[in-house]
Motif scaffolding. Structure first.
Motif, mmCIF file in Angstrom:
data_model
loop_
_atom_site.group_PDB
_atom_site.id
_atom_site.type_symbol
_atom_site.label_atom_id
_atom_site.label_comp_id
_atom_site.label_asym_id
_atom_site.label_seq_id
_atom_site.Cartn_x
_atom_site.Cartn_y
_atom_site.Cartn_z
ATOM 1 N N VAL A 1 0.686 -1.475 -0.113
ATOM 2 C CA VAL A 1 -0.046 0.130 -0.139
ATOM 3 C C VAL A 1 1.014 1.066 0.076
ATOM 4 C CG1 VAL A 1 -1.928 1.269 1.048
ATOM 5 C CG2 VAL A 1 -1.883 -1.299 1.040
ATOM 6 N N VAL A 2 0.694 2.148 -1.072
ATOM 7 C CA VAL A 2 1.384 3.322 -1.130
ATOM 8 C C VAL A 2 0.566 4.294 -0.646
ATOM 9 C CG1 VAL A 2 0.704 3.729 -3.472
ATOM 10 C CG2 VAL A 2 2.686 4.910 -2.557
ATOM 11 N N ARG A 3 1.238 5.506 0.291
ATOM 12 C CA ARG A 3 0.673 6.554 0.778
ATOM 13 C C ARG A 3 0.330 7.688 -0.417
ATOM 14 N NH1 ARG A 3 1.683 9.517 6.584
ATOM 15 N NH2 ARG A 3 -0.232 10.651 6.443
ATOM 16 N N ILE A 4 -0.603 8.101 -0.682
ATOM 17 C CA ILE A 4 -1.098 9.138 -1.628
ATOM 18 C C ILE A 4 -1.989 10.229 -1.117
ATOM 19 C CG2 ILE A 4 -1.487 9.670 -4.033
ATOM 20 C CD1 ILE A 4 -0.785 6.947 -5.163
ATOM 21 N N GLU A 5 -1.209 10.916 -0.317
ATOM 22 C CA GLU A 5 -2.418 12.103 0.208
ATOM 23 C C GLU A 5 -2.503 13.113 -0.880
ATOM 24 O OE1 GLU A 5 -3.522 12.149 3.194
ATOM 25 O OE2 GLU A 5 -2.426 10.760 4.179
ATOM 26 N N LYS A 6 -3.667 13.724 -0.923
ATOM 27 C CA LYS A 6 -4.334 14.308 -2.042
ATOM 28 C C LYS A 6 -3.352 15.848 -2.288
ATOM 29 C CE LYS A 6 -8.421 14.661 -2.773
ATOM 30 N NZ LYS A 6 -10.133 15.228 -2.603
ATOM 31 N N ASP A 7 -2.940 16.341 -1.055
ATOM 32 C CA ASP A 7 -2.261 17.531 -1.130
ATOM 33 C C ASP A 7 -0.636 17.320 -1.299
ATOM 34 O OD1 ASP A 7 -2.166 16.659 1.172
ATOM 35 O OD2 ASP A 7 -2.316 18.558 2.327
ATOM 36 N N ALA A 8 -0.049 16.057 -1.167
ATOM 37 C CA ALA A 8 1.200 15.752 -1.028
ATOM 38 C C ALA A 8 1.451 14.333 -1.617
ATOM 39 C CB ALA A 8 1.718 16.030 0.422
ATOM 40 N N PRO A 9 1.260 14.146 -2.931
ATOM 41 C CA PRO A 9 1.609 12.721 -3.258
ATOM 42 C C PRO A 9 3.362 12.545 -3.344
ATOM 43 C CG PRO A 9 0.948 14.217 -5.165
ATOM 44 C CD PRO A 9 1.038 14.951 -3.931
ATOM 45 N N PRO A 10 3.568 11.241 -3.372
ATOM 46 C CA PRO A 10 5.109 11.137 -3.540
ATOM 47 C C PRO A 10 5.391 11.313 -4.805
ATOM 48 C CG PRO A 10 3.806 9.068 -3.274
ATOM 49 C CD PRO A 10 2.816 9.993 -3.148
ATOM 50 N N SER A 11 6.566 11.225 -5.230
ATOM 51 C CA SER A 11 7.506 11.260 -6.553
ATOM 52 C C SER A 11 7.070 9.872 -7.042
ATOM 53 C CB SER A 11 8.580 11.830 -6.607
ATOM 54 O OG SER A 11 9.662 11.137 -6.078
ATOM 55 N N ARG A 12 7.393 9.808 -8.432
ATOM 56 C CA ARG A 12 7.292 8.305 -9.137
ATOM 57 C C ARG A 12 8.244 7.673 -8.516
ATOM 58 N NH1 ARG A 12 9.737 6.774 -13.581
ATOM 59 N NH2 ARG A 12 9.028 4.976 -14.827
ATOM 60 N N THR A 13 9.609 8.131 -8.679
ATOM 61 C CA THR A 13 10.987 7.452 -8.628
ATOM 62 C C THR A 13 11.018 7.090 -7.210
ATOM 63 O OG1 THR A 13 12.058 8.384 -10.440
ATOM 64 C CG2 THR A 13 13.410 7.406 -8.514
ATOM 65 N N ASP A 14 10.493 8.053 -6.088
ATOM 66 C CA ASP A 14 10.628 7.339 -4.450
ATOM 67 C C ASP A 14 9.801 6.343 -4.498
ATOM 68 O OD1 ASP A 14 12.402 9.571 -3.995
ATOM 69 O OD2 ASP A 14 11.073 10.896 -3.234
ATOM 70 N N ALA A 15 8.348 6.283 -4.894
ATOM 71 C CA ALA A 15 7.534 5.240 -4.945
ATOM 72 C C ALA A 15 8.010 4.173 -5.454
ATOM 73 C CB ALA A 15 6.216 5.580 -5.495
ATOM 74 N N LEU A 16 8.861 3.998 -6.493
ATOM 75 C CA LEU A 16 9.274 2.729 -7.011
ATOM 76 C C LEU A 16 10.618 2.208 -6.321
ATOM 77 C CD1 LEU A 16 9.439 3.595 -10.829
ATOM 78 C CD2 LEU A 16 7.680 2.449 -9.968
ATOM 79 N N GLU A 17 11.219 3.081 -5.944
ATOM 80 C CA GLU A 17 12.649 2.268 -5.088
ATOM 81 C C GLU A 17 12.008 2.187 -3.716
ATOM 82 O OE1 GLU A 17 15.690 5.367 -7.354
ATOM 83 O OE2 GLU A 17 15.422 5.766 -5.299
ATOM 84 N N THR A 18 11.007 2.993 -2.927
ATOM 85 C CA THR A 18 10.526 2.542 -1.586
ATOM 86 C C THR A 18 9.640 1.234 -1.873
ATOM 87 O OG1 THR A 18 10.387 4.647 -1.065
ATOM 88 C CG2 THR A 18 9.382 3.270 0.249
ATOM 89 N N ALA A 19 9.146 0.772 -2.761
ATOM 90 C CA ALA A 19 8.408 -0.431 -2.937
ATOM 91 C C ALA A 19 9.337 -1.687 -3.088
ATOM 92 C CB ALA A 19 7.340 -0.327 -4.331
ATOM 93 N N ALA A 20 10.175 -1.304 -3.769
ATOM 94 C CA ALA A 20 11.412 -2.336 -3.994
ATOM 95 C C ALA A 20 12.036 -2.595 -2.517
ATOM 96 C CB ALA A 20 12.481 -1.852 -5.136
ATOM 97 N N ARG A 21 12.510 -1.631 -1.930
ATOM 98 C CA ARG A 21 12.998 -1.904 -0.608
ATOM 99 C C ARG A 21 12.180 -2.589 0.342
ATOM 100 N NH1 ARG A 21 15.596 3.150 -1.549
ATOM 101 N NH2 ARG A 21 17.805 2.947 -1.740
ATOM 102 N N ALA A 22 10.906 -1.945 0.395
ATOM 103 C CA ALA A 22 9.680 -2.663 1.104
ATOM 104 C C ALA A 22 9.697 -4.292 0.988
ATOM 105 C CB ALA A 22 8.396 -2.254 0.965
ATOM 106 N N VAL A 23 9.792 -4.870 -0.405
ATOM 107 C CA VAL A 23 9.842 -6.196 -0.761
ATOM 108 C C VAL A 23 11.117 -6.965 0.154
ATOM 109 C CG1 VAL A 23 10.025 -7.879 -2.631
ATOM 110 C CG2 VAL A 23 8.276 -6.072 -2.641
ATOM 111 N N LEU A 24 12.197 -6.299 -0.239
ATOM 112 C CA LEU A 24 13.232 -6.823 0.528
ATOM 113 C C LEU A 24 13.325 -6.891 1.684
ATOM 114 C CD1 LEU A 24 15.750 -5.056 -1.950
ATOM 115 C CD2 LEU A 24 15.391 -7.457 -1.848
#
Length: 253
Positions: free
Chosen positions: A29-52
């Motif tokens: 689950v990625v946190r996407i607040e309406k007024d402060a969404p994460p950047s795409r690259t940060d979301a991708l790299e964080t998802a990869a680390r979360a799996v690891l």
């Protein structure tokens, strides 16, 4: 979905036995607040680390409380499903057993695998759609991309996940694919290399390859991910190639 050299890898199972096994999915689950969404690259790299982080957590290993679910999941198709949450939805999801990983502008919570038809209600009601994220404008001279023949010093100290430049995917779909990529790389490592990578904080980056790079990457013998075709793209498409640098290098057989 992926191709590796180690025989104990969960990606090494025969197609028929994997399809016949009970099917599980790994929720992210990625946190996407309406007024402060994460950047795409940060979301991708964080998802990869979360799996690891989940793969290496003591609760996922041996007799740990998540270990049986992890084994059941890896004996079937290695599905990862990304959903989004904000506000109260995020707080409810965060109360469930799992691990939250934060990096830059992104927060991703990963949960132990669940049967595909028995998600916890707090996660089942979260949306899969709406995960299209963007990166802020960058100066191309500061991030020119990397050529395989001239690796940077940074690449020598991290793993790099390369995305197929010819595919259009939502950010949620890309997050699942880069999660598959680092999962393949993890199972291609020996225990010493895994320990070193974990202690270093799982250094990695995610980039979209240039067309010429992609042609070389897909014939390089590096670990690849081929999508099963459940959502968004056709079955068998190569979505990701993973390159381990320096201490975390993939070593072809």
């Amino acid at each position: 979905m992926g191709r590796v050299n180690t025989t104990d890898s969960p990606f090494h199972h025969e197609e028929t036995s994997r399809d016949e096994a009970p099917q599980y999915a790994l929720p992210l689950v990625v946190r996407i607040e309406k007024d402060a969404p994460p950047s795409r690259t940060d979301a991708l790299e964080t998802a990869a680390r979360a799996v690891l982080v989940l793969l290496s957590d003591e609760r996922s290993l041996g007799d740990g409380e998540w270990a049986q679910a992890m084994r059941d999941w890896q004996d079937a198709r290695i599905r990862k499903v990304v959903r989004r949450a904000r506000g109260a939805e995020w707080r409810k999801a965060s109360a469930l057993p799992g691990i939250t990983v934060a990096n830059g502008s992104a927060e991703v919570r990963v949960f132990p695998p669940v049967p595909v038809d028995a998600w916890p209600k707090e996660l089942a009601k979260l949306q899969v759609s709406g995960t299209e994220l963007e990166d802020p404008e960058r100066d191309p001279e500061q991030d020119p991309g990397q050529d395989l023949e001239e690796p940077s010093s940074r690449l020598a100290e991290e793993a790099r996940v390369w995305l197929n430049p010819g595919l259009r995917m939502s950010t949620g779909k890309e997050m699942a694919q880069v999660g598959h990529g680092v999962h393949v790389l993890w199972w291609d490592m020996d225990e010493t290399t895994r320990k070193t990578w974990r202690e270093a904080g799982f250094p990695l980056s995610v980039r979209t390859a240039q067309a010429a790079q992609w042609a070389r990457l897909t014939t390089s013998g590096l670990p690849t991910v081929r999508d099963a075709g459940f959502t968004e793209i056709a079955p068998g498409e190569t979505t990701v190639v993973v390159e381990g640098g320096g201490r975390f290098a993939h070593r072809p057989a």
